[in-house]
Write a protein that holds these residues in place. Structure first.
Motif, PDB file in Angstrom:
ATOM      1  N   THR A 171     -31.846   6.886  67.638  1.00 24.32           N
ATOM      2  CA  THR A 171     -31.376   7.898  68.451  1.00 24.32           C
ATOM      3  C   THR A 171     -31.871   9.477  68.161  1.00 24.32           C
ATOM      4  N   GLY A 172     -32.609   9.268  66.693  1.00 27.65           N
ATOM      5  CA  GLY A 172     -33.189  10.750  66.567  1.00 27.65           C
ATOM      6  C   GLY A 172     -32.062  11.460  65.512  1.00 27.65           C
ATOM      7  N   VAL A 173     -31.040  10.790  65.229  1.00 35.89           N
ATOM      8  CA  VAL A 173     -30.184  11.528  64.352  1.00 35.89           C
ATOM      9  C   VAL A 173     -30.438  11.206  62.854  1.00 35.89           C
ATOM     10  N   THR A 174     -30.663  11.856  61.843  1.00 32.07           N
ATOM     11  CA  THR A 174     -30.860  11.905  60.459  1.00 32.07           C
ATOM     12  C   THR A 174     -29.616  11.621  59.750  1.00 32.07           C
ATOM     13  N   TYR A 175     -29.403  10.464  58.938  1.00 30.87           N
ATOM     14  CA  TYR A 175     -28.355  10.294  57.975  1.00 30.87           C
ATOM     15  C   TYR A 175     -28.941   9.939  56.488  1.00 30.87           C
ATOM     16  N   ASP A 176     -27.953  10.044  55.566  1.00 33.44           N
ATOM     17  CA  ASP A 176     -28.429   9.736  54.139  1.00 33.44           C
ATOM     18  C   ASP A 176     -28.666   8.164  54.121  1.00 33.44           C
ATOM     19  N   ARG A 177     -29.402   7.743  53.572  1.00 37.40           N
ATOM     20  CA  ARG A 177     -29.787   6.024  53.727  1.00 37.40           C
ATOM     21  C   ARG A 177     -28.509   5.258  53.193  1.00 37.40           C
ATOM     22  N   GLU A 178     -27.852   5.579  52.142  1.00 41.35           N
ATOM     23  CA  GLU A 178     -26.915   4.808  51.555  1.00 41.35           C
ATOM     24  C   GLU A 178     -25.751   5.011  52.572  1.00 41.35           C
ATOM     25  N   SER A 179     -25.168   6.206  53.215  1.00 41.71           N
ATOM     26  CA  SER A 179     -24.176   6.213  54.050  1.00 41.71           C
ATOM     27  C   SER A 179     -24.457   5.440  55.271  1.00 41.71           C
TER      28      SER A 179
ATOM     29  N   ARG B  85     -32.633  18.955  41.288  1.00 42.72           N
ATOM     30  CA  ARG B  85     -33.483  18.462  42.357  1.00 42.72           C
ATOM     31  C   ARG B  85     -33.441  17.214  42.541  1.00 42.72           C
ATOM     32  N   ILE B  86     -33.077  16.719  43.920  1.00 36.99           N
ATOM     33  CA  ILE B  86     -33.234  15.083  44.054  1.00 36.99           C
ATOM     34  C   ILE B  86     -34.469  14.536  43.892  1.00 36.99           C
ATOM     35  N   PRO B  87     -34.204  13.158  42.889  1.00 35.23           N
ATOM     36  CA  PRO B  87     -35.558  12.403  42.787  1.00 35.23           C
ATOM     37  C   PRO B  87     -36.270  11.878  44.136  1.00 35.23           C
ATOM     38  N   THR B  88     -37.557  11.883  44.218  1.00 34.42           N
ATOM     39  CA  THR B  88     -37.984  11.045  45.437  1.00 34.42           C
ATOM     40  C   THR B  88     -37.595   9.745  45.332  1.00 34.42           C
ATOM     41  N   PRO B  89     -36.919   9.108  46.529  1.00 32.91           N
ATOM     42  CA  PRO B  89     -36.342   7.951  46.671  1.00 32.91           C
ATOM     43  C   PRO B  89     -37.523   6.983  46.577  1.00 32.91           C
TER      44      PRO B  89
ATOM     45  N   ASN C  44     -34.196  -5.354  38.150  1.00 34.33           N
ATOM     46  CA  ASN C  44     -34.520  -3.995  38.318  1.00 34.33           C
ATOM     47  C   ASN C  44     -34.404  -3.448  39.852  1.00 34.33           C
ATOM     48  N   TRP C  45     -34.700  -4.489  40.744  1.00 42.19           N
ATOM     49  CA  TRP C  45     -34.574  -4.269  42.153  1.00 42.19           C
ATOM     50  C   TRP C  45     -33.006  -4.159  42.445  1.00 42.19           C
ATOM     51  N   ALA C  46     -32.259  -5.105  41.973  1.00 44.80           N
ATOM     52  CA  ALA C  46     -30.979  -4.960  42.210  1.00 44.80           C
ATOM     53  C   ALA C  46     -30.302  -3.818  41.769  1.00 44.80           C
ATOM     54  N   LYS C  47     -30.535  -3.306  40.547  1.00 48.55           N
ATOM     55  CA  LYS C  47     -29.941  -2.203  40.097  1.00 48.55           C
ATOM     56  C   LYS C  47     -30.401  -0.792  40.744  1.00 48.55           C
ATOM     57  N   GLU C  48     -31.598  -0.843  41.530  1.00 49.56           N
ATOM     58  CA  GLU C  48     -31.850   0.497  41.967  1.00 49.56           C
ATOM     59  C   GLU C  48     -31.037   0.659  43.366  1.00 49.56           C
ATOM     60  N   SER C  49     -30.397  -0.425  44.056  1.00 54.28           N
ATOM     61  CA  SER C  49     -29.635   0.124  45.132  1.00 54.28           C
ATOM     62  C   SER C  49     -28.897  -1.151  45.829  1.00 54.28           C
ATOM     63  N   HIS C  50     -27.768  -0.897  46.396  1.00 51.44           N
ATOM     64  CA  HIS C  50     -26.907  -1.885  46.814  1.00 51.44           C
ATOM     65  C   HIS C  50     -27.619  -2.667  48.090  1.00 51.44           C
ATOM     66  N   ARG C  51     -28.552  -1.759  48.790  1.00 54.76           N
ATOM     67  CA  ARG C  51     -29.453  -2.310  49.525  1.00 54.76           C
ATOM     68  C   ARG C  51     -30.187  -3.433  49.428  1.00 54.76           C
ATOM     69  N   ASN C  52     -30.980  -3.080  48.183  1.00 54.71           N
ATOM     70  CA  ASN C  52     -31.461  -4.128  47.569  1.00 54.71           C
ATOM     71  C   ASN C  52     -31.328  -5.330  47.247  1.00 54.71           C
ATOM     72  N   LYS C  53     -30.036  -5.350  46.770  1.00 54.21           N
ATOM     73  CA  LYS C  53     -29.270  -6.462  46.120  1.00 54.21           C
ATOM     74  C   LYS C  53     -28.901  -7.221  47.351  1.00 54.21           C
ATOM     75  N   GLN C  54     -28.471  -6.728  48.295  1.00 53.05           N
ATOM     76  CA  GLN C  54     -28.248  -7.291  49.658  1.00 53.05           C
ATOM     77  C   GLN C  54     -29.554  -8.146  50.098  1.00 53.05           C
ATOM     78  N   CYS C  55     -30.551  -7.420  50.364  1.00 53.80           N
ATOM     79  CA  CYS C  55     -31.823  -7.798  50.690  1.00 53.80           C
ATOM     80  C   CYS C  55     -32.212  -9.055  49.978  1.00 53.80           C
ATOM     81  N   LEU C  56     -31.941  -9.113  48.562  1.00 52.94           N
ATOM     82  CA  LEU C  56     -32.336 -10.171  47.758  1.00 52.94           C
ATOM     83  C   LEU C  56     -31.355 -11.373  47.949  1.00 52.94           C
ATOM     84  N   VAL C  57     -30.286 -11.187  48.332  1.00 47.94           N
ATOM     85  CA  VAL C  57     -29.170 -12.279  48.399  1.00 47.94           C
ATOM     86  C   VAL C  57     -29.514 -12.744  49.672  1.00 47.94           C
TER      87      VAL C  57
END
Length: 429
Positions: A46-54, A102-106, A143-156
Motif C-alpha cells: 500500500t506504500g505505507v511504511t512501518y517498523d518491521r517488528e510492529s 544511533r540505530i544499528p543497521t538491521p 544466533n538466528w533465533a536470538k536476533e528476532s522473534h521473526r527469525n524464530k518463527q521462520c525457523l519453527v
C-alpha cells in the motif's frame, strides 16, 4: 481502527526523547502502529511504511490488512525502506548530544530457503554422527533465533524442530551428552515438531536419554527436558506406551516434583504423570501412590498457583479412580480440608475437580470419616453454593450425592470456616 492499533497509539503518545529539554521525534520517523522511532522501516504494497517488528506483530495476530489504509493485503511482502532508514540514522547522529543513540543497521531477516538448507545440513551431520558440524549448525540456529522473534518463527515454521528431533534421536548416547543438552535446549522453543519429529523423540533411545537427563544434577537440562517431554506426551495422546515402559521413570518424575525447579517445570511434570496414569492406569498409579505422590500433590496444592492447582487436581482425580489411590488419599489429613477449601476459590475447573475427588473419596467403602470431616470444614455449605451458582451436569450429580450423604451429619458436627488454614492438622510422616 483495531483495538491493537488504539492501544499502541495511546501508549506511544508520550514517548519523547529527553535530555534537559524535550526533543520531539519527527512524525515521519515514527511507526504508525507503535508511534515510536522506527529501527527497521519496511513498506507494504500500500506504500505505507512501518517498523518491521510492529507490522510483524500486527500480522502475527491474524490481521491481513494495512493498519493505516485498512486495505486487504494480497501478500505480506515487506520492502526495506533504505532511504528512510538512512534519514533516521542521520537524525540520530545529529541529535547525539540530546542522548539519542544511533540505530544499528538491521540484519536481513531469515528466509525460508536458509532454514531449509540448514535443516538438510543438520540431517546430514546427524546421520553421519558428525557432532562438531552439528554443534556449529546449532550455534548458527540459536544466533538466528536470538536476533528476532521473526527469525524464530521462520525457523519453527520451516521445520527446524523436526531436524533437531532427528538429531537428538541419532546422537542419543552418553558420548554426546553435551551436544544433546544443547539440542534439548533448542527444542524447547521449536514446537510443533510434526509427526516425524514426535516419532523421533518417542523412540526408545530418545526417551531413555531424556530419563537420564531428568535424573542428572544439571537443573537447566532437567527443566528443558521436562518441558520437551510434556510437549511430546501432549502430541502423542493417551494411547502411547513407550514412556511407561522405562524402568524407574515414575521415581525419576517423582523426584523432579519433590525437588522443584520452577512452577512451569512442576506443571509440565504433572502433565506427564497424568499421561502415564491414563495410559496404564492401575499399574502406574500404584507405583506413584507407593512413592507418596498423593502426599506430595496435596502439599503442592496448599499454596499452588491457579495453573498448578488445576494440574495437581487432575492428577489427584485420576489417582482416586483406583482403590489404592483412594485409600492413600483418605489416610492424608490434608485431603478433605484442601478439597473443600479450593471449591469456588480458584476456578470453575478446580471446583469441578474438587467435587469429583471428594465424591470418589467420601462415598463408598470406608468414606464415612471423610463425609464427617467434609461437613466439619464447611463442605456442606460449599456444595450448596456450587449448585446455586451453577455447574456442569456431572458435577451437579456428584454434589447432590455428597449433600444427601452429608445431610445426616450436618447437625451433629461442629463446623469451621472453610477459609481456615491447615496449621492445626497433623501432616503425614
Amino acid at each position: 481502527m483495531s483495538s491493537l492499533w488504539r492501544r499502541r497509539r495511546k501508549s506511544g503518545k508520550s514517548k519523547e526523547i529527553n535530555s534537559g529539554s524535550e526533543l520531539t521525534i519527527p512524525t515521519h520517523f515514527r511507526c504508525p502502529i507503535s508511534l515510536e522511532l522506527m529501527k527497521d522501516p519496511v513498506s507494504l504494497a500500500t506504500g505505507v511504511t512501518y517498523d518491521r517488528e510492529s507490522i510483524d506483530m500486527w500480522h502475527d495476530t491474524g490481521n491481513t490488512t494495512c493498519p493505516v489504509t485498512n486495505q486487504v493485503l494480497g501478500n505480506s511482502d515487506q520492502i526495506p525502506n533504505h532511504e528512510l532508514r538512512k534519514m533516521i540514522q542521520d537524525w540520530c547522529v545529529d541529535n547525539k548530544s540530546h542522548g539519542v543513540e544511533r540505530i544499528p543497521t538491521p540484519r536481513v531477516p531469515l528466509s525460508s530457503y536458509q532454514v531449509t538448507e540448514v535443516c538438510s545440513k543438520i540431517a546430514a551431520a546427524s546421520r553421519g554422527r558428525h557432532d562438531i558440524k552439528c554443534r556449529e549448525l546449532l550455534t548458527k540456529i540459536n544466533n538466528w533465533a536470538k536476533e528476532s522473534h521473526r527469525n524464530k518463527q521462520c525457523l519453527v515454521k520451516n521445520g527446524i524442530g523436526a531436524a533437531l528431533a532427528e538429531a537428538f534421536a541419532r546422537f542419543s548416547t552418553e558420548k554426546y551428552t553435551n551436544l544433546l543438552k544443547e539440542i534439548m535446549s533448542a527444542l524447547t522453543w521449536s514446537f510443533p515438531l510434526g509427526e516425524k519429529g514426535i516419532s523421533d523423540l518417542k523412540s526408545v533411545v530418545s526417551l531413555h536419554c531424556m530419563a537420564r537427563f531428568l535424573k542428572g544434577d544439571d537443573l537447566s537440562s532437567r527443566r528443558d527436558t521436562i518441558f520437551v517431554l510434556k510437549e511430546v506426551v501432549i502430541s502423542s495422546g493417551d494411547d502411547d506406551h513407550e514412556l511407561v515402559e522405562i524402568e524407574g521413570i515414575e521415581e525419576t518424575l517423582f523426584q523432579v516434583m519433590k525437588v522443584p525447579i520452577c512452577p512451569r517445570a512442576t506443571q509440565a511434570c504433572l502433565v506427564v504423570i497424568r499421561h502415564m496414569m491414563m495410559v496404564s492406569q492401575e499399574k502406574v498409579t500404584m507405583r506413584f501412590v507407593k512413592l507418596g505422590l498423593v502426599d506430595l500433590v496435596l502439599e503442592i496444592l496448599v499454596d499452588g498457583s491457579k495453573s498448578v492447582c488445576e494440574k495437581s487436581l487432575v492428577v489427584l482425580d485420576v489417582i482416586c479412580r483406583s482403590g489404592e489411590g483412594k485409600e492413600s488419599a483418605r489416610r492424608n489429613a490434608l485431603m478433605v480440608p484442601i478439597l473443600v477449601k479450593k471449591i469456588l476459590r480458584v476456578s470453575d475447573v478446580t471446583t469441578e475437580l474438587c467435587v469429583s475427588s471428594l465424591w470418589k473419596v467420601c462415598l463408598g467403602g470406608n468414606g464415612e470419616g471423610g463425609l464427617v470431616e467434609a461437613v466439619g470444614v464447611g463442605g456442606f455449605q460449599k456444595l450448596l453454593l456450587v449448585l446455586q451458582l451453577g455447574c456442569g451436569e456431572q458435577t451437579k450429580e456428584k454434589a447432590t450425592d455428597l449433600l444427601k450423604s452429608m445431610n445426616v451429619y450436618k447437625k451433629k458436627v461442629e463446623c469451621f470456616d472453610s477459609s481456615f488454614r491447615f496449621n492445626y492438622i497433623s501432616r503425614p510422616n
